[in-house]
Design a protein around this motif. Structure first.
Motif, PDB file in Angstrom:
ATOM      1  N   LEU A  17       0.827  -1.209   0.000  1.00  0.00           N
ATOM      2  CA  LEU A  17       0.000   0.000   0.000  1.00  0.00           C
ATOM      3  C   LEU A  17       0.860   1.258   0.000  1.00  0.00           C
ATOM      4  CD1 LEU A  17      -2.918  -0.889   2.458  1.00  0.00           C
ATOM      5  CD2 LEU A  17      -3.081  -0.440   0.007  1.00  0.00           C
ATOM      6  N   SER A  18       1.943   1.238   0.749  1.00  0.00           N
ATOM      7  CA  SER A  18       2.808   2.420   0.793  1.00  0.00           C
ATOM      8  C   SER A  18       3.404   2.708  -0.579  1.00  0.00           C
ATOM      9  CB  SER A  18       3.923   2.228   1.833  1.00  0.00           C
ATOM     10  OG  SER A  18       4.817   1.191   1.448  1.00  0.00           O
ATOM     11  N   PHE A  19       3.806   1.654  -1.293  1.00  0.00           N
ATOM     12  CA  PHE A  19       4.346   1.839  -2.641  1.00  0.00           C
ATOM     13  C   PHE A  19       3.276   2.401  -3.579  1.00  0.00           C
ATOM     14  CE2 PHE A  19       4.891   0.346  -6.967  1.00  0.00           C
ATOM     15  CZ  PHE A  19       6.190   0.753  -7.250  1.00  0.00           C
ATOM     16  N   CYS A  20       2.077   1.813  -3.543  1.00  0.00           N
ATOM     17  CA  CYS A  20       1.007   2.249  -4.442  1.00  0.00           C
ATOM     18  C   CYS A  20       0.630   3.704  -4.188  1.00  0.00           C
ATOM     19  CB  CYS A  20      -0.210   1.346  -4.269  1.00  0.00           C
ATOM     20  SG  CYS A  20       0.036  -0.365  -4.820  1.00  0.00           S
ATOM     21  N   LEU A  21       0.514   4.073  -2.927  1.00  0.00           N
ATOM     22  CA  LEU A  21       0.132   5.446  -2.597  1.00  0.00           C
ATOM     23  C   LEU A  21       1.201   6.445  -3.015  1.00  0.00           C
ATOM     24  CD1 LEU A  21      -1.476   4.947   0.931  1.00  0.00           C
ATOM     25  CD2 LEU A  21      -2.645   5.482  -1.202  1.00  0.00           C
ATOM     26  N   LEU A  22       2.476   6.087  -2.806  1.00  0.00           N
ATOM     27  CA  LEU A  22       3.546   6.998  -3.194  1.00  0.00           C
ATOM     28  C   LEU A  22       3.629   7.119  -4.709  1.00  0.00           C
ATOM     29  CD1 LEU A  22       5.768   8.846  -2.206  1.00  0.00           C
ATOM     30  CD2 LEU A  22       7.335   6.892  -2.189  1.00  0.00           C
ATOM     31  N   ALA A  23       3.412   6.005  -5.414  1.00  0.00           N
ATOM     32  CA  ALA A  23       3.412   6.048  -6.879  1.00  0.00           C
ATOM     33  C   ALA A  23       2.285   6.938  -7.403  1.00  0.00           C
ATOM     34  CB  ALA A  23       3.282   4.631  -7.444  1.00  0.00           C
ATOM     35  N   VAL A  24       1.100   6.821  -6.794  1.00  0.00           N
ATOM     36  CA  VAL A  24      -0.030   7.673  -7.184  1.00  0.00           C
ATOM     37  C   VAL A  24       0.293   9.137  -6.907  1.00  0.00           C
ATOM     38  CG1 VAL A  24      -2.413   8.279  -6.616  1.00  0.00           C
ATOM     39  CG2 VAL A  24      -1.782   5.879  -6.927  1.00  0.00           C
ATOM     40  N   ALA A  25       0.878   9.395  -5.739  1.00  0.00           N
ATOM     41  CA  ALA A  25       1.218  10.775  -5.365  1.00  0.00           C
ATOM     42  C   ALA A  25       2.202  11.389  -6.355  1.00  0.00           C
ATOM     43  CB  ALA A  25       1.793  10.809  -3.953  1.00  0.00           C
ATOM     44  N   ILE A  26       3.244  10.645  -6.696  1.00  0.00           N
ATOM     45  CA  ILE A  26       4.273  11.163  -7.598  1.00  0.00           C
ATOM     46  C   ILE A  26       3.706  11.388  -8.999  1.00  0.00           C
ATOM     47  CG2 ILE A  26       6.447  10.567  -8.763  1.00  0.00           C
ATOM     48  CD1 ILE A  26       7.310   9.200  -6.173  1.00  0.00           C
ATOM     49  N   GLY A  27       2.798  10.524  -9.419  1.00  0.00           N
ATOM     50  CA  GLY A  27       2.295  10.585 -10.789  1.00  0.00           C
ATOM     51  C   GLY A  27       1.110  11.493 -11.014  1.00  0.00           C
ATOM     52  N   THR A  28       0.524  12.050  -9.955  1.00  0.00           N
ATOM     53  CA  THR A  28      -0.647  12.916 -10.118  1.00  0.00           C
ATOM     54  C   THR A  28      -0.280  14.381  -9.868  1.00  0.00           C
ATOM     55  OG1 THR A  28      -1.271  12.397  -7.817  1.00  0.00           O
ATOM     56  CG2 THR A  28      -2.321  11.126  -9.567  1.00  0.00           C
ATOM     57  N   LEU A  94      11.694  11.774  -3.533  1.00  0.00           N
ATOM     58  CA  LEU A  94      10.479  10.952  -3.569  1.00  0.00           C
ATOM     59  C   LEU A  94      10.578   9.781  -4.551  1.00  0.00           C
ATOM     60  CD1 LEU A  94       7.699  13.658  -3.137  1.00  0.00           C
ATOM     61  CD2 LEU A  94       8.614  12.065  -1.449  1.00  0.00           C
ATOM     62  N   PRO A  95      11.055   9.991  -5.794  1.00  0.00           N
ATOM     63  CA  PRO A  95      11.257   8.812  -6.655  1.00  0.00           C
ATOM     64  C   PRO A  95      12.308   7.845  -6.093  1.00  0.00           C
ATOM     65  CG  PRO A  95      11.147  10.801  -7.991  1.00  0.00           C
ATOM     66  CD  PRO A  95      11.222  11.242  -6.558  1.00  0.00           C
ATOM     67  N   LEU A  96      13.342   8.386  -5.419  1.00  0.00           N
ATOM     68  CA  LEU A  96      14.336   7.512  -4.796  1.00  0.00           C
ATOM     69  C   LEU A  96      13.691   6.635  -3.733  1.00  0.00           C
ATOM     70  CD1 LEU A  96      17.259   6.587  -4.290  1.00  0.00           C
ATOM     71  CD2 LEU A  96      17.520   8.546  -2.753  1.00  0.00           C
ATOM     72  N   SER A  97      12.826   7.229  -2.926  1.00  0.00           N
ATOM     73  CA  SER A  97      12.103   6.453  -1.921  1.00  0.00           C
ATOM     74  C   SER A  97      11.252   5.372  -2.564  1.00  0.00           C
ATOM     75  CB  SER A  97      11.224   7.388  -1.083  1.00  0.00           C
ATOM     76  OG  SER A  97      10.506   6.669  -0.106  1.00  0.00           O
ATOM     77  N   LEU A  98      10.626   5.695  -3.700  1.00  0.00           N
ATOM     78  CA  LEU A  98       9.790   4.718  -4.411  1.00  0.00           C
ATOM     79  C   LEU A  98      10.628   3.531  -4.887  1.00  0.00           C
ATOM     80  CD1 LEU A  98       6.808   4.426  -5.388  1.00  0.00           C
ATOM     81  CD2 LEU A  98       7.585   5.310  -7.584  1.00  0.00           C
ATOM     82  N   VAL A  99      11.805   3.809  -5.437  1.00  0.00           N
ATOM     83  CA  VAL A  99      12.693   2.739  -5.905  1.00  0.00           C
ATOM     84  C   VAL A  99      13.178   1.892  -4.726  1.00  0.00           C
ATOM     85  CG1 VAL A  99      14.910   2.251  -6.991  1.00  0.00           C
ATOM     86  CG2 VAL A  99      13.418   4.001  -7.961  1.00  0.00           C
TER      87      VAL A  99
END
Length: 211
Positions: A17-28, A94-99
């Protein structure tokens, strides 16, 4: 005592869930929202805007890319260079955290299957590090936005400011939720490491008692 399997499943769910939420945040593009509601102005909708980490949308159809790394620094003021520097840090952290969250999945899966307290502790530390990067990125974005708003207020007439409503959007809220879930994942893995350690000590005690 809590069951090891239940804790690991919970940690896996929070990690995903943390990955999905951060990915949504970065991409919106709803990190920062400016609503202009000036009375007797037929084009008030065109004055409103919302922005993300990569683009700014002004009105219904106009949009522009935020050129943090390709902007001509020599033509910018000191304040503009400072704001651009803050934005660069955000779009790196933020993208670094996602990776890093992806590597955390792998590390967490291996450590959970191995049932190693040391590996589980290492996985927990990794997710807490991810949460630190996310927290820093979000905090710097808030600082960047507040400073940008201060500069905006300097160039807008005081009479128009009451008609401008500024707020942080749901994309930022997603990043905050991701941060919370990253922390939760780290704490759950810490708990799993403690359970495994206690079980190991218990099994050793039973084995000694049977000798």
């Amino acid at each position: 005592m809590m069951r090891y399997g239940s804790v690991i499943v919970a940690a896996g769910c929070t990690a995903v869930l943390s990955f999905c939420l951060l990915a949504v945040a970065i991409g919106t593009d709803y990190w920062y929202i400016i609503d202009v509601n000036k009375p007797n102005h037929t084009g008030s909708d065109d004055l409103s805007s919302h922005s993300g980490l990569w683009r700014i949308y002004e009105g219904a159809n106009s949009s522009s890319v935020i050129l943090s790394f390709t902007a001509n620094m020599s033509s910018l003021s000191e304040v503009e260079r400072h704001l651009l520097g803050l934005h660069k840090v955000v779009v790196i952290l933020l993208p670094l955290s996602l990776v890093l969250l992806v590597f955390g999945w792998i590390f967490g899966l291996v450590s959970s299957l191995a049932r190693s307290p040391k590996l589980l502790t290492g996985s927990a530390t990794h997710f807490l590090l991810c949460s630190f990067f996310t927290l820093c990125g979000v905090s710097i974005y808030i600082k960047y936005s507040n400073q940008a708003m201060d500069e905006f207020q300097k160039i807008v007439s005081p009479g128009n400011l009451p008609y401008v409503d500024v707020s942080f959007g749901w994309s930022l809220a997603m990043a905050w939720l991701s941060y919370s879930l990253e922390v939760a994942t780290g704490l759950l893995l810490m708990l799993a490491a403690a359970i495994t350690h206690m079980k190991g000590r218990y099994d050793s005690g039973v084995a000694i008692a049977m000798l």
